[in-house]
Design an enzyme around this catalytic site. Structure first.
Site, PDB file in Angstrom:
ATOM      1  N   THR A  78      -7.714  -2.433  19.491  1.00 23.18           N
ATOM      2  CA  THR A  78      -9.082  -2.613  19.985  1.00 23.18           C
ATOM      3  C   THR A  78      -9.367  -4.059  20.355  1.00 23.18           C
ATOM      4  O   THR A  78     -10.509  -4.419  20.620  1.00 23.18           O
ATOM      5  CB  THR A  78     -10.101  -2.150  18.926  1.00 23.18           C
ATOM      6  OG1 THR A  78      -9.860  -2.867  17.702  1.00 23.18           O
ATOM      7  CG2 THR A  78      -9.991  -0.657  18.660  1.00 23.18           C
TER       8      THR A  78
ATOM      9  N   LYS B  27       7.981 -11.562  27.313  1.00 21.17           N
ATOM     10  CA  LYS B  27       8.087 -10.650  26.165  1.00 21.17           C
ATOM     11  C   LYS B  27       8.217  -9.199  26.617  1.00 21.17           C
ATOM     12  O   LYS B  27       8.701  -8.350  25.876  1.00 21.17           O
ATOM     13  CB  LYS B  27       6.855 -10.816  25.261  1.00 21.17           C
ATOM     14  CG  LYS B  27       6.719 -12.216  24.680  1.00 21.17           C
ATOM     15  CD  LYS B  27       5.384 -12.404  23.975  1.00 21.17           C
ATOM     16  CE  LYS B  27       5.231 -13.833  23.468  1.00 21.17           C
ATOM     17  NZ  LYS B  27       3.893 -14.066  22.864  1.00 21.17           N
TER      18      LYS B  27
ATOM     19  N   HIS C 256       2.818 -10.025  17.602  1.00 24.31           N
ATOM     20  CA  HIS C 256       3.521 -11.190  18.125  1.00 24.31           C
ATOM     21  C   HIS C 256       4.970 -11.224  17.666  1.00 24.31           C
ATOM     22  O   HIS C 256       5.870 -11.581  18.442  1.00 24.31           O
ATOM     23  CB  HIS C 256       2.820 -12.484  17.700  1.00 24.31           C
ATOM     24  CG  HIS C 256       3.433 -13.703  18.312  1.00 24.31           C
ATOM     25  ND1 HIS C 256       4.400 -14.438  17.684  1.00 24.31           N
ATOM     26  CD2 HIS C 256       3.229 -14.286  19.532  1.00 24.31           C
ATOM     27  CE1 HIS C 256       4.775 -15.432  18.472  1.00 24.31           C
ATOM     28  NE2 HIS C 256       4.081 -15.358  19.591  1.00 24.31           N
TER      29      HIS C 256
ATOM     30  N   GLU D 201       0.828  -1.209   0.000  1.00 24.49           N
ATOM     31  CA  GLU D 201       0.000   0.000   0.000  1.00 24.49           C
ATOM     32  C   GLU D 201       0.862   1.258   0.000  1.00 24.49           C
ATOM     33  O   GLU D 201       0.488   2.283  -0.574  1.00 24.49           O
ATOM     34  CB  GLU D 201      -0.933   0.008   1.214  1.00 24.49           C
ATOM     35  CG  GLU D 201      -1.987  -1.095   1.227  1.00 24.49           C
ATOM     36  CD  GLU D 201      -3.100  -0.869   0.217  1.00 24.49           C
ATOM     37  OE1 GLU D 201      -3.340   0.295  -0.151  1.00 24.49           O
ATOM     38  OE2 GLU D 201      -3.727  -1.868  -0.204  1.00 24.49           O
TER      39      GLU D 201
ATOM     40  N   GLY E 221      -8.835 -15.205  23.959  1.00 26.59           N
ATOM     41  CA  GLY E 221      -7.516 -15.814  24.055  1.00 26.59           C
ATOM     42  C   GLY E 221      -6.583 -15.502  22.902  1.00 26.59           C
ATOM     43  O   GLY E 221      -5.515 -16.116  22.771  1.00 26.59           O
TER      44      GLY E 221
END
Length: 414
Positions: free
Chosen positions: A344, A365, A324, A150, A350
């Protein structure tokens, strides 16, 4: 239960009112503990006294409550990650002696990982992101395939404003694609294909030429029988190398990738094939098989960038893969020191997209000593305001204060 409610003390002011049942008085009018000294008071922006400028409004957010307070905390967290220097941490016995001099510690800052989903580039957030990259205010970019293509497509053709409620059937008949309330004509992707297909062909030629040279060098290395020297390095394209090439070739100052290439800021995209680029690679594979993109080298690259940092900060707009991938790289160093999420997503299903910073702490993390912030909001609404109070406040001062800084001791000039 109501039967377990204790009656008020005899000397309580409420007990002196016999018309109030003691059990009700205990439940409704019981004494409260005093708040700790220094607890902030809830107070919002008073336009009659505090003015009408963005800065004063933003300053009031910390004590407004709800997501406004989290937005204010996000601003503070980014200020901390930008101002951090190793000199703020006391050198102790057992640390690297090379890190002991105060002059060295003052020159080591946090490495900032900036991740964003493709919709941020589809929207006008692209200009905000380009500002950060153009001024070298972030160190590593992580995005999705759409965040790559994009950006390039917008250098050829514009994206138009539309409406969330436009009919998908009618748009399909007209060859117009909808991204939320944005409209992208099919022509835009055709122009992208016309531009990127010859480039893939050229990169394939370069790959084959370099592999042919490598084969000759490797054969010579084997024939020499020198076990002490390292074998020649085999060239391979990776998603980040591919993306850097796109940035160089587009040569357009509106482009995020142009500035990333110019400023040598790596752009990691492990799912580069999940979009129009993947379509082009698919078509190319029928015409000429053998073009390789090695994701293994890129996972080494992003993980090393995290490990080889004395402190790290994460700013993540959106969820999914980019969230992640960024967090997992920081797991390799036992967590990021500073973190801001803007998304959001919710925890109830989960998903990693909705996972809170506290969940990330459980995985290592984010460091257990960190004070991460999550802002539950559409990033296109809130991130420009975050930038207005952080990165955009001190562009020239930031460049001056970081010109001699590095994120890892081995990168420090003697």
């Amino acid at each position: 239960t109501i039967l377990e409610a204790k009656p008020l003390d005899v000397d309580s002011a409420v007990s002196a009112k016999p018309h109030i049942p003691s059990v009700s008085a205990s439940a409704v009018l019981g004494e409260s503990a005093s708040m700790p000294k220094g607890t902030p008071l809830c107070r919002g922006h008073d336009f009659s006294k505090d003015g009408n400028d963005v800065d004063s409004i933003m300053q009031s957010l910390l004590t407004t409550g709800f997501q406004a307070t989290n937005l204010g905390k996000a601003v503070d967290q980014i200020r901390q990650m930008r101002s951090w220097r190793l000199s703020q941490v006391e050198w102790k016995e057992g640390d690297d002696p090379a890190l002991q001099p105060l002059g060295v510690r003052n020159r080591i800052r946090a490495r900032i990982f900036f991740a964003y989903t493709s919709n941020q580039i589809s929207s006008g957030q692209r200009e905000v992101i380009r500002f950060l990259v153009q001024n070298k205010m972030v160190d590593v970019l992580i995005t999705t395939a759409g965040g790559i293509e994009e950006d390039i497509i917008k250098c050829f053709e514009p994206t138009f404003m539309g409406d969330f409620k436009l009919s998908g059937r009618e748009l399909r008949k007209k060859g117009i694609n909808r991204i939320g309330n944005l409209l992208v004509p099919n022509k835009n992707y055709c122009d992208f294909e016309d531009w990127v297909s010859p480039l893939i062909e050229k990169m394939h030629d370069e790959q084959d030429e370099k592999l042919e040279q490598w084969a000759k060098d490797y054969l010579e290395y084997r024939n020499d029988g020198n076990d002490e020297s390292s074998p020649p390095t085999k060239f391979v394209w990776t998603p980040s190398k591919f993306i850097e090439r796109l940035g160089k070739e587009i040569n357009h100052e509106d482009s995020v990738l142009y500035w990333a290439a110019k400023n040598q800021i790596p752009v990691l995209c492990p799912a580069l094939t999940d979009g129009s680029v993947g379509d082009m690679l698919y078509f190319h594979s029928y015409k000429r098989p053998g073009f390789v993109l090695d994701i293994g080298e890129d996972i080494r690259r992003i993980n090393d960038l995290a490990v080889q940092s004395h402190a790290t900060g994460m700013i993540i707009l959106g969820g999914g893969l980019v969230k992640h991938h960024t967090c997992n790289a920081n797991l390799m160093r036992n967590g990021a020191d500073f973190s801001v999420y803007v998304n959001t997503g919710q925890e109830f299903d989960g998903s990693d997209s909705g996972a809170s910073p506290d969940e990330a702490i459980s995985w290592g993390k984010i460091r257990i000593t960190a004070q991460p912030v999550k802002v539950c909001a559409d990033a296109t609404m809130v991130f420009p305001f975050i930038v207005s109070q952080t990165f955009a406040k001190d562009v020239e001062a930031w460049k001056e204060s970081t010109k001699d800084c590095v994120c890892w001791i081995d990168d420090l000039d003697e």
